[in-house]
Design an enzyme around this catalytic site. Structure first.
Site, PDB file in Angstrom:
ATOM      1  N   GLY A 193      14.824   2.618  -8.321  1.00  0.00           N
ATOM      2  CA  GLY A 193      15.666   3.762  -8.658  1.00  0.00           C
ATOM      3  C   GLY A 193      17.003   3.712  -7.956  1.00  0.00           C
ATOM      4  O   GLY A 193      17.287   2.822  -7.153  1.00  0.00           O
ATOM      5  N   ASN A 213       8.406   1.205   2.757  1.00  0.00           N
ATOM      6  CA  ASN A 213       7.201   1.028   1.956  1.00  0.00           C
ATOM      7  C   ASN A 213       6.488  -0.251   2.405  1.00  0.00           C
ATOM      8  O   ASN A 213       7.082  -1.311   2.420  1.00  0.00           O
ATOM      9  CB  ASN A 213       7.623   0.931   0.474  1.00  0.00           C
ATOM     10  CG  ASN A 213       6.431   0.798  -0.458  1.00  0.00           C
ATOM     11  OD1 ASN A 213       5.283   0.739  -0.010  1.00  0.00           O
ATOM     12  ND2 ASN A 213       6.708   0.749  -1.748  1.00  0.00           N
ATOM     13  N   GLU A 219      19.980   4.223  -5.494  1.00  0.00           N
ATOM     14  CA  GLU A 219      19.959   4.186  -4.028  1.00  0.00           C
ATOM     15  C   GLU A 219      21.291   4.621  -3.438  1.00  0.00           C
ATOM     16  O   GLU A 219      22.342   4.201  -3.905  1.00  0.00           O
ATOM     17  CB  GLU A 219      19.629   2.770  -3.524  1.00  0.00           C
ATOM     18  CG  GLU A 219      18.193   2.374  -3.778  1.00  0.00           C
ATOM     19  CD  GLU A 219      17.818   1.034  -3.163  1.00  0.00           C
ATOM     20  OE1 GLU A 219      18.712   0.304  -2.690  1.00  0.00           O
ATOM     21  OE2 GLU A 219      16.609   0.722  -3.168  1.00  0.00           O
ATOM     22  N   SER A 236      12.528   3.802  -3.544  1.00  0.00           N
ATOM     23  CA  SER A 236      11.576   2.900  -2.901  1.00  0.00           C
ATOM     24  C   SER A 236      10.495   3.740  -2.213  1.00  0.00           C
ATOM     25  O   SER A 236      10.800   4.664  -1.467  1.00  0.00           O
ATOM     26  CB  SER A 236      12.290   2.029  -1.869  1.00  0.00           C
ATOM     27  OG  SER A 236      11.356   1.193  -1.256  1.00  0.00           O
ATOM     28  N   GLY A 237       9.241   3.403  -2.500  1.00  0.00           N
ATOM     29  CA  GLY A 237       8.133   4.131  -1.884  1.00  0.00           C
ATOM     30  C   GLY A 237       7.697   5.362  -2.644  1.00  0.00           C
ATOM     31  O   GLY A 237       6.798   6.073  -2.228  1.00  0.00           O
ATOM     32  N   SER A 256       6.472  -2.984  -0.760  1.00  0.00           N
ATOM     33  CA  SER A 256       7.659  -2.751  -1.576  1.00  0.00           C
ATOM     34  C   SER A 256       7.959  -3.929  -2.506  1.00  0.00           C
ATOM     35  O   SER A 256       7.893  -5.083  -2.093  1.00  0.00           O
ATOM     36  CB  SER A 256       8.847  -2.530  -0.643  1.00  0.00           C
ATOM     37  OG  SER A 256       9.972  -2.138  -1.372  1.00  0.00           O
ATOM     38  N   SER A 257       8.269  -3.627  -3.749  1.00  0.00           N
ATOM     39  CA  SER A 257       8.665  -4.672  -4.699  1.00  0.00           C
ATOM     40  C   SER A 257      10.083  -5.091  -4.339  1.00  0.00           C
ATOM     41  O   SER A 257      10.999  -4.286  -4.409  1.00  0.00           O
ATOM     42  CB  SER A 257       8.630  -4.136  -6.124  1.00  0.00           C
ATOM     43  OG  SER A 257       7.539  -3.271  -6.304  1.00  0.00           O
ATOM     44  N   THR A 267       5.146   1.305  -8.544  1.00  0.00           N
ATOM     45  CA  THR A 267       4.231   0.197  -8.786  1.00  0.00           C
ATOM     46  C   THR A 267       2.794   0.702  -8.913  1.00  0.00           C
ATOM     47  O   THR A 267       2.044   0.247  -9.782  1.00  0.00           O
ATOM     48  CB  THR A 267       4.361  -0.852  -7.664  1.00  0.00           C
ATOM     49  OG1 THR A 267       5.737  -1.256  -7.608  1.00  0.00           O
ATOM     50  CG2 THR A 267       3.515  -2.062  -7.934  1.00  0.00           C
TER      51      THR A 267
HETATM   52  P1  ATP Z   1       9.375   0.024  -4.140  1.00  0.00           P
HETATM   53  O1  ATP Z   1      10.591   0.436  -4.891  1.00  0.00           O
HETATM   54  O2  ATP Z   1       9.651  -0.167  -2.681  1.00  0.00           O
HETATM   55  O3  ATP Z   1       8.625  -1.105  -4.752  1.00  0.00           O
HETATM   56  P2  ATP Z   1       7.403   1.845  -5.262  1.00  0.00           P
HETATM   57  O4  ATP Z   1       8.054   3.030  -5.910  1.00  0.00           O
HETATM   58  O5  ATP Z   1       6.931   0.770  -6.154  1.00  0.00           O
HETATM   59  O6  ATP Z   1       8.377   1.314  -4.116  1.00  0.00           O
HETATM   60  P3  ATP Z   1       4.646   1.999  -4.451  1.00  0.00           P
HETATM   61  O7  ATP Z   1       4.496   0.689  -3.798  1.00  0.00           O
HETATM   62  O8  ATP Z   1       4.110   2.161  -5.829  1.00  0.00           O
HETATM   63  O9  ATP Z   1       6.187   2.435  -4.389  1.00  0.00           O
HETATM   64  O10 ATP Z   1       3.990   3.160  -3.566  1.00  0.00           O
HETATM   65  C1  ATP Z   1       4.118   3.189  -2.156  1.00  0.00           C
HETATM   66  C2  ATP Z   1       2.824   3.653  -1.531  1.00  0.00           C
HETATM   67  O11 ATP Z   1       2.576   5.002  -1.879  1.00  0.00           O
HETATM   68  C3  ATP Z   1       1.600   2.895  -2.009  1.00  0.00           C
HETATM   69  O12 ATP Z   1       1.391   1.724  -1.273  1.00  0.00           O
HETATM   70  C4  ATP Z   1       0.493   3.921  -1.792  1.00  0.00           C
HETATM   71  O13 ATP Z   1       0.091   3.919  -0.454  1.00  0.00           O
HETATM   72  C5  ATP Z   1       1.188   5.244  -2.050  1.00  0.00           C
HETATM   73  N1  ATP Z   1       0.944   5.748  -3.430  1.00  0.00           N
HETATM   74  C6  ATP Z   1       1.785   5.736  -4.475  1.00  0.00           C
HETATM   75  N2  ATP Z   1       1.230   6.284  -5.569  1.00  0.00           N
HETATM   76  C7  ATP Z   1      -0.011   6.659  -5.221  1.00  0.00           C
HETATM   77  C8  ATP Z   1      -1.105   7.305  -5.895  1.00  0.00           C
HETATM   78  N3  ATP Z   1      -1.015   7.669  -7.176  1.00  0.00           N
HETATM   79  N4  ATP Z   1      -2.225   7.533  -5.198  1.00  0.00           N
HETATM   80  C9  ATP Z   1      -2.329   7.185  -3.894  1.00  0.00           C
HETATM   81  N5  ATP Z   1      -1.338   6.589  -3.207  1.00  0.00           N
HETATM   82  C10 ATP Z   1      -0.194   6.331  -3.846  1.00  0.00           C
HETATM   83 MG    MG Z   2       7.236  -1.239  -6.221  1.00  0.00          MG
END
Ligand code: ATP
Ligand code: MG
Length: 733
Positions: free
Chosen positions: A426, A225, A428, A179-180, A228-229, A184
Site C-alpha cells: 500500500g 512485520n 507509504e 506493511s503488516g 513481510s513481502s 498476504t
Molecule cells: P507486507 O506489506 O509487509 O508484506 P502484509 O500486509 O502482507 O505486510 P501480513 O504478512 O499478511 O502483512 O500480516 C502480518 C501479520 O499479521 C501476520 O504475520 C499475522 O501475524 C498477522 N495477521 C494478519 N492477518 C491475520 C488474520 N486474519 N488472522 C490472524 N493474524 C493475522
Molecule cells: Mg505481505
C-alpha cells in the site's frame, strides 16, 4: 468464537439510510438533546462516545465514562448513531457517516473479533494479530451454502467465483494496505477458500503449497512485520531486520550432506546476514520451515536436482557477500582475493576463479566503436559484486515462479477463466521517503485510479448513459498526479531517466531539474535542497532524492551477465540468457547509458512496464477490493489506535467510497437479464411480454419501493440490499 452462527446485528429496515443525513460531519439538523449519544474529542485526538447530561447556552455537560464528566462546546460534538446501529456489518448502514462513527463501528466490531466489515462494495479487514476462529472447513461450508452472510474474505472469494461463472468474466481480488496490515494473510485465506473447491487435493492443494515456497524466497522480517513481502534486500539490511527467510532456513535446516556440498556456514558468519545483527524470529523454527519448504517443492514437482541447484544459488549469493578485494596499484584498482569465499562462489556457479575476477574487477566498454577495458576501483568492484548477488537472487526467484507456474499448468484442465489475487504494497509515507517509496506510491496512484474508475466513474457514466435521475457525486480524480509521474518528456519518471544517463549528474542536480520543470504543476512542490513534495491522492509525501539516480541505474553490467552465461551450471546460464533477452527488448526505449556497452532499462522504467502489464491484466477483470488495516504498530492484539486507523481509512479511500456507494445504486441488471432471472417467479403468465414490462411486473409483485430502484433505458438500478430479497425467493424456488 465470535461468530459461530450467522448474526445480523441490525435489521436492514431499521438501518435504512435516508439521503439527507449521508453528508459528512453534518450537524446542522442536530442539537445535542438530553440523553443523546455523541462523540467528543479527547485531548489525545481520539473520539470518545459519551452521553449528553445537560445542555445550556452553547455548552454541554457530557458523561464520558463512569465518573468522568466533561463540559464542552456543543458545536465541537459529533452526533453518534443510535445504539441499534452499533457494530453494523456494513458502514453504509450508518445513519451518521462521520469519521468518529466509522472509527467507533470498526472498533466495536474489532473488540468482538469481528475483524471484517463491509464499506459498500469494499471489504475492510482489521488485523487481529492473533488467531481468530473465523476460518476452516465449517466456515467455508457455511459461506458456500450461504448459511452465513457476515462480511468475510470467504464471502468475497465466493462472490468472485459466482460472478466468474455467471458472467463468464475473469475476476480479480485486489488486496491493499500498509506493511503488516494483513494483505498476504488475507490472500492466503482467499486461496484457502478457492482451494477447498477441489476437496483438499489436486491442483488447488498444489497451489496452496506454493505459499511456503514463495514466502521463503520472497519474504523477510522487517521492523514492521515479521513476515513481510519484500524485494531487494539481499545485500543491505537494517539493524533488527532479516534478509529473505530462505537464507536462514537453509543454514539451519540443510542436512549434513547438502551442507557439505554447498559449503554452508552458520548464519552469523556471512557478511550479508551479519550486518543486521538479527538471525531469528520469535516463535519461528527455521530448520522446521526448511523442511516445510522442501516438502512444498516436492508437491509442486520441483525435482530434487533442481532443488539442489536452487540451494546452490542461495549459497552462492551468501558467499558472494564474503568475496573481498585487494588493491593492486596506487589508483585503488583491485583484484579479487583468492580465498574460500571466491573459490566457493566459482564452484557453486560453475565458473573459473579467473572469470569471476574478470567480471568483478574489470569493465569492458565500447567508446567510439573501440573496445576498451576499464579497471575497477574498490568501491566500483564492491558495487558490481553486490549487483551480481542481487541479480542472481532476483533471477532465482523469477525462475522459481516460472517453474511453479509450469508445473501447475502441465496436463491440467483449464477452463479459460481465472480469479487473480493481487497482494500489493500500500501507499507509504515515512519521515524520510526515498526511491522505493517513490515507486510504491506511483504504483498505488495507478491502482487508486483503477479503484476510482471502477467504483465511481464507471458508475456515474452508467447512470448518465442509461438516463436515470442522478445528482452527480464529485470524486477525487488523480489523473493530474499520474500525469506528473508519466508525462513525456517533462514528468518525474522521464526526468529521472534523463538525469540518470548523465555521468556527472548528482541527486542535487536531479532535484533542481525537477524544480525547474515541474514547479507549475499543482501536484508538485520543490523543497529546499534535494527534496520535493508530491501531492498524492492519500496525502502529501516529501521525497528525498538522495540515492535516486544510483538506485535507478541498473548496476548490473554486461560483464556480469557474460560471466553467468559462461557458467557450466544450468541455472546461472539460464538467468544470463534471460537478462540478455531483456536488454535486447529494451532497445526501443530511449534509455542511454553512456558508460554501459548495452542499452539497458532503468529500474523506474522496468517498474513502469511491469505496472502497466499488471494494470492491463486487471482492466479485463471484474475487481473485488479488500482493504487491510493495521490497528497498531506493535503487532499486538486488542490495541486499536484511532489515529492510525483513520489515516489508513483515508489513504485507501474507504470513507469516500461509503459515502458515494450509499447515495447511489450499486446493484444493476439489464431488463433482459432481470426478466430472465426472476420472470418465472411471476404469478401471471408473461411469456409474450417484453423484458421491460416483465421487469416492472416483478418489481410490483415484490413490492420493491420506488425510492429503492430506478429504471434506465437498458438496465434496472437498485440500492443496496434490494436484490437479496429476490435472490432468496429464487433460491428457494
Ligand atoms: P507486507 O506489506 O509487509 O508484506 P502484509 O500486509 O502482507 O505486510 P501480513 O504478512 O499478511 O502483512 O500480516 C502480518 C501479520 O499479521 C501476520 O504475520 C499475522 O501475524 C498477522 N495477521 C494478519 N492477518 C491475520 C488474520 N486474519 N488472522 C490472524 N493474524 C493475522
Ligand atoms: Mg505481505
Amino acid at each position: 468464537a465470535a461468530e459461530a452462527t450467522p448474526r445480523r446485528l441490525s435489521p436492514r429496515a431499521a438501518a435504512s439510510p435516508t439521503q439527507g443525513d449521508a453528508r459528512w460531519g453534518d450537524t446542522s439538523s442536530y442539537g445535542a438533546k438530553k440523553k443523546h449519544r455523541v462523540f467528543c474529542q479527547l485531548l489525545n485526538g481520539d473520539w470518545a462516545l459519551c452521553t449528553v447530561l445537560t445542555t445550556s447556552g452553547d455548552e454541554s455537560v457530557l458523561k464520558v465514562s463512569e465518573g468522568k464528566v466533561l463540559r464542552l462546546k456543543t458545536e465541537s460534538l459529533q452526533p453518534a448513531n443510535p445504539e441499534i446501529l452499533d457494530g453494523v456489518d456494513d458502514l453504509m448502514q450508518l445513519s451518521y457517516l462521520s469519521e468518529p462513527s466509522v472509527l467507533y463501528n470498526l472498533q466495536y466490531r474489532y473488540s468482538q473479533d469481528m475483524i471484517y466489515t463491509k464499506a459498500g462494495p469494499v471489504l475492510v479487514a482489521v488485523n487481529p494479530f492473533k488467531k481468530v476462529s473465523l476460518y476452516g472447513n465449517e466456515y467455508i461450508d457455511a459461506y458456500r451454502n450461504k448459511s452465513m452472510d457476515s462480511p468475510h474474505v470467504y464471502a468475497i472469494a465466493d462472490a468472485a467465483l459466482r460472478e466468474m461463472k455467471r458472467d463468464e468474466v475473469n475476476q480479480s481480488i485486489i488486496i491493499s494496505g500498509e506493511s503488516g496490515a494483513g494483505k498476504t494473510e488475507t490472500a492466503k485465506i482467499a486461496m484457502q477458500y478457492l482451494a477447498s473447491l477441489g476437496g483438499g487435493s489436486g491442483i488447488e492443494y498444489e497451489i496452496l503449497q506454493t505459499n511456503p515456497i514463495l514466502e521463503a524466497f520472497g519474504n523477510a522480517k522487517t521492523l514492521r512485520n515479521d513476515n513481510s513481502s519484500r524485494f531487494s534486500r539481499v545485500v543491505q539490511c537494517a539493524v533488527g531486520e532479516r534478509s529473505y527467510h530462505i537464507f536462514y532456513q537453509l543454514c539451519a535446516g540443510a542436512p549434513a550432506s547438502l551442507r557439505e556440498r554447498l559449503n554452508l556456514k552458520k548464519v552469523d558468519e556471512y557478511k550479508y546476514l551479519k550486518q543486521s545483527c538479527c538471525y531469528s524470529i520469535a516463535g519461528v523454527d527455521d530448520a522446521q520451515m526448511f523442511r516445510t519448504v522442501t516438502e512444498a517443492m516436492n508437491i509442486v514437482h520441483i525435482s530434487k536436482e533442481d532443488q539442489e541447484n536452487v540451494f546452490a544459488m542461495v549459497s552462492a549469493v551468501l558467499w558472494l557477500g564474503d568475496v573481498s578485494f585487494t588493491v593492486i596499484d596506487n589508483e585503488n584498482h583491485v583484484e579479487i582475493v583468492v580465498d574460500e569465499a571466491s573459490k566457493t562462489v566459482a564452484e557453486l556457479l560453475g565458473c573459473s576463479i579467473e572469470d569471476l575476477n574478470l567480471a568483478l574487477s574489470k569493465r569492458h566498454m565500447k567508446v567510439n566503436n573501440e573496445n576498451i577495458v576499464q579497471k575497477l576501483t574498490l568501491a566500483q568492484a564492491t558495487d558490481t559484486r553486490d549487483a551480481l548477488a542481487k541479480s542472481v537472487y532476483a533471477s532465482l526467484f523469477e525462475w522459481l515462479v516460472e517453474q511453479i507456474n509450469k508445473s501447475l499448468s502441465v496436463g491440467k484442465r483449464r477452463t479459460g477463466r481465472s480469479i487473480s489475487i493481487l497482494d500489493i504494497y500500500g501507499f507509504e509515507s515515512f519521515d524520510k521517503n526515498s526511491f522505493e517509496q517513490f515507486c510504491i506510491n506511483y504504483a498505488n496512484e495507478r491502482l487508486q485510479q483503477h479503484f476510482n474508475r471502477h467504483l465511481f466513474k464507471l458508475e456515474q457514466e452508467e447512470y448518465v448513459e442509461d438516463g436515470i435521475d442522478w445528482a452527480k457525486v464529485e470524486f477525487e480524480d488523480n489523473q493530474d498526479c499520474l500525469n506528473l509521474f508519466e508525462k513525456k518528456p517533462l514528468g518525474l519518471l522521464s526526468l529521472l531517466d534523463e538525469e540518470s544517463t548523465f555521468p556527472n549528474a548528482t541527486d542535487l542536480t536531479f532535484a533542481n531539474k525537477l524544480k525547474q520543470h515541474l514547479n507549475l504543476n499543482s501536484c508538485f512542490r520543490g523543497e529546499r535542497g534535494k527534496s520535493f513534495t508530491v501531492r498524492h491522492y492519500a496525502g502529501e509525501v516529501a521525497y528525498d532524492t538522495s540515492g535516486f539516480l544510483e538506485k535507478n541505474r541498473d548496476l548490473l553490467h554486461m560483464d556480469s551477465i557474460r560471466l553467468l552465461a559462461k557458467c557450466e551450471i544450468s541455472l546461472p546460464n539460464m538467468f544470463a540468457s534471460k537478462m540478455l533477452a531483456q536488454s535486447d527488448n529494451s532497445m526501443s526505449v530511449p534509455y542511454r547509458s553512456s558508460a554501459a556497452d548495452s542499452q539497458k532499462l532503468s529500474v523506474a522504467m522496468k517498474f513502469k512496464g511491469q505496472l502497466f502489464q499488471l494494470m492491463q491484466r486487471l482492466e479485463s477483470t471484474t475487481p473485488h477490493f479488500i482493504r487491510c488495516i493495521k490497528p497498531n504498530n506493535l503487532q499486538l492484539p486488542a490495541i486499536y489506535e484511532q489515529g492510525l486507523v483513520l489515516q489508513q481509512l483515508k489513504c485507501c479511500g474507504v470513507l469516500e467510497v461509503v459515502r458515494i456507494s450509499r447515495s447511489g445504486y450499486p446493484t444493476r441488471m439489464t431488463h433482459q437479464k432481470f426478466a430472465r432471472r426472476y420472470g418465472f417467479l411471476l404469478l401471471e403468465d408473461v411469456a409474450s411480454q417484453d423484458p421491460l414490462s416483465v421487469s416492472v411486473a416483478i418489481l410490483h409483485q415484490f413490492n420493491i419501493l420506488p425510492e429503492m430502484y430506478q429504471v434506465g433505458y437498458t438496465k434496472l438500478f437498485f440500492r443496496t440490499g434490494q436484490i437479496g430479497k429476490l435472490e432468496d425467493t429464487r433460491n428457494r424456488t
